[in-house]
Design a protein around this motif. Structure first.
Motif, PDB file in Angstrom:
ATOM      1  N   UNK A 193       0.947  -1.207  -0.204  1.00 21.01           N
ATOM      2  CA  UNK A 193       0.174   0.034   0.127  1.00 21.01           C
ATOM      3  C   UNK A 193       0.398   0.963  -0.198  1.00 21.01           C
ATOM      4  N   UNK A 194       0.812   1.666  -0.320  1.00 18.29           N
ATOM      5  CA  UNK A 194       1.510   3.420  -1.056  1.00 18.29           C
ATOM      6  C   UNK A 194       1.041   4.533  -0.710  1.00 18.29           C
ATOM      7  N   UNK A 195       1.595   5.611  -0.190  1.00 23.94           N
ATOM      8  CA  UNK A 195       0.638   6.977  -0.248  1.00 23.94           C
ATOM      9  C   UNK A 195       1.210   8.096  -0.347  1.00 23.94           C
ATOM     10  N   UNK A 196       0.441   9.095  -1.562  1.00 22.09           N
ATOM     11  CA  UNK A 196       1.496   9.429  -2.416  1.00 22.09           C
ATOM     12  C   UNK A 196       1.210  11.184  -2.190  1.00 22.09           C
ATOM     13  N   UNK A 250      -3.556   5.634  -1.590  1.00 18.96           N
ATOM     14  CA  UNK A 250      -3.680   6.641  -1.384  1.00 18.96           C
ATOM     15  C   UNK A 250      -2.728   7.885  -1.575  1.00 18.96           C
ATOM     16  N   UNK A 251      -3.435   9.167  -2.535  1.00 16.75           N
ATOM     17  CA  UNK A 251      -3.102  10.004  -2.206  1.00 16.75           C
ATOM     18  C   UNK A 251      -3.407  11.243  -0.979  1.00 16.75           C
ATOM     19  N   UNK A 261      -4.967  15.240   4.573  1.00 16.15           N
ATOM     20  CA  UNK A 261      -6.580  13.868   4.730  1.00 16.15           C
ATOM     21  C   UNK A 261      -6.246  13.227   2.803  1.00 16.15           C
ATOM     22  N   UNK A 262      -6.558  11.827   3.197  1.00 16.83           N
ATOM     23  CA  UNK A 262      -6.936  11.362   1.892  1.00 16.83           C
ATOM     24  C   UNK A 262      -8.048  11.427   0.857  1.00 16.83           C
ATOM     25  N   UNK A 263      -7.216  11.890   0.076  1.00 15.92           N
ATOM     26  CA  UNK A 263      -7.864  13.364  -1.252  1.00 15.92           C
ATOM     27  C   UNK A 263      -8.960  11.741  -1.868  1.00 15.92           C
ATOM     28  N   UNK A 264      -8.263  10.546  -2.352  1.00 17.98           N
ATOM     29  CA  UNK A 264      -8.816   9.821  -3.171  1.00 17.98           C
ATOM     30  C   UNK A 264      -7.813   7.904  -3.436  1.00 17.98           C
ATOM     31  N   UNK A 265      -8.770   7.478  -3.039  1.00 18.57           N
ATOM     32  CA  UNK A 265      -7.652   5.933  -3.147  1.00 18.57           C
ATOM     33  C   UNK A 265      -8.243   5.254  -4.659  1.00 18.57           C
ATOM     34  N   UNK A 266      -7.121   4.291  -4.319  1.00 17.30           N
ATOM     35  CA  UNK A 266      -8.148   3.211  -5.696  1.00 17.30           C
ATOM     36  C   UNK A 266      -6.837   2.155  -5.680  1.00 17.30           C
ATOM     37  N   UNK A 271      -5.647   1.515 -11.688  1.00 20.33           N
ATOM     38  CA  UNK A 271      -5.823   2.966 -11.744  1.00 20.33           C
ATOM     39  C   UNK A 271      -5.535   4.019 -11.815  1.00 20.33           C
ATOM     40  N   UNK A 272      -5.102   4.071 -10.014  1.00 16.08           N
ATOM     41  CA  UNK A 272      -4.647   5.753 -10.191  1.00 16.08           C
ATOM     42  C   UNK A 272      -3.572   6.281 -11.060  1.00 16.08           C
ATOM     43  N   UNK A 273      -2.993   5.178 -12.041  1.00 17.28           N
ATOM     44  CA  UNK A 273      -1.795   5.654 -12.168  1.00 17.28           C
ATOM     45  C   UNK A 273      -2.263   6.513 -14.358  1.00 17.28           C
ATOM     46  N   UNK A 274      -3.855   5.924 -14.387  1.00 20.49           N
ATOM     47  CA  UNK A 274      -4.222   6.641 -14.673  1.00 20.49           C
ATOM     48  C   UNK A 274      -5.218   6.982 -14.795  1.00 20.49           C
ATOM     49  N   UNK A 275      -5.367   7.694 -13.435  1.00 14.55           N
ATOM     50  CA  UNK A 275      -6.382   9.156 -13.067  1.00 14.55           C
ATOM     51  C   UNK A 275      -6.134  10.203 -12.843  1.00 14.55           C
TER      52      UNK A 275
END
Length: 235
Positions: free
Chosen positions: A30-33, A205-206, A211-216, A220-224
């Protein structure tokens, strides 16, 4: 395996983490970026017990660890590789590794784990009698990871492992992280380099301003578009 719920952290009057919640399942990366100062490293430090002024819940394997001393958290199976490596520069490589096993007294198994660390990072074996401070940045990062593994963690937390390293070294470090995960180690990764972090992670998790703005799903996040514009420098 690890559940963080409504985690709030305060530095004096500054509300650094604002109700962060996420879960990590066994065997996941799990990564927090997010950008510098978003609260990623603060989250790791809170889980490790290095920050006192916090509220919420942190449950590891059905046990509440919020408020536990950091050494007990390590003993339960959570190890952190700190930002900037923070190895013992005056100790040699082997001495640094043995410091990672300071809570253990199973001498035979410690020796086995020492050899396992040298197997994962052959360069460390070549430099086992060399002072940590004389190693290259990449070698110091390998040493910091191997030192954390000497505690036999169930969850390995890494804080900015790519910082200050050449791209080819970063690739090598992340290959090792992936290999460790494939052997069953659960990983929580904090990383400004969103591209490489999301390539190796299962879940992302971004984090923005505490705060966590969005997750996934990491792929999928790479393509967001939001991630690509904000963290990958793409329009």
């Amino acid at each position: 395996m690890l559940q963080v719920k409504d985690l709030n952290v305060y530095y004096g009057g500054i509300h650094a983490l604002k109700g962060i919640s996420f879960n990590i399942n066994e065997g996941e990366i799990v990564t927090l970026v997010g950008s510098n100062g978003a609260g990623k490293s603060t989250t790791l430090r809170a889980i490790s017990g290095l920050i006192k002024n916090k509220t919420g819940s942190i449950v590891f394997k059905d046990e509440e660890i919020l408020g536990m001393p950091s050494e007990k958290i390590v003993g339960l199976g959570i190890s952190q590789v700190p930002e900037g490596r923070r190895i013992f520069t005056g100790l040699d490589v082997e001495e640094n590794l043995l410091m990672g096993a300071y809570l253990r007294n199973d001498k035979k198994e410690i020796q086995e784990d020492l050899e396992y660390a040298f197997k994962i990072f052959p360069r460390l074996k070549e430099r086992r009698r060399q002072a940590g401070g004389t190693l290259s940045g990449g070698e110091q990062q390998m040493l910091a990871i191997a030192r954390a593994l000497m505690a036999r963690p169930k969850v390995l937390m890494l804080d900015e492992p790519s910082m200050g390293l050449a791209p080819i070294v970063v690739e090598e470090i992340f290959e090792c992280i992936t290999e460790l995960n494939q052997k069953g180690l659960t990983v929580l990764l904090v990383e400004q380099n969103a591209n490489i972090a999301l390539q190796v992670a299962h879940i992302g998790h971004v984090v923005e301003t505490g705060s966590i703005a969005f997750s996934g799903n990491a792929g999928d996040l790479l393509d967001d578009d939001r991630v690509r514009k904000a963290y990958l420098g793409e329009d």
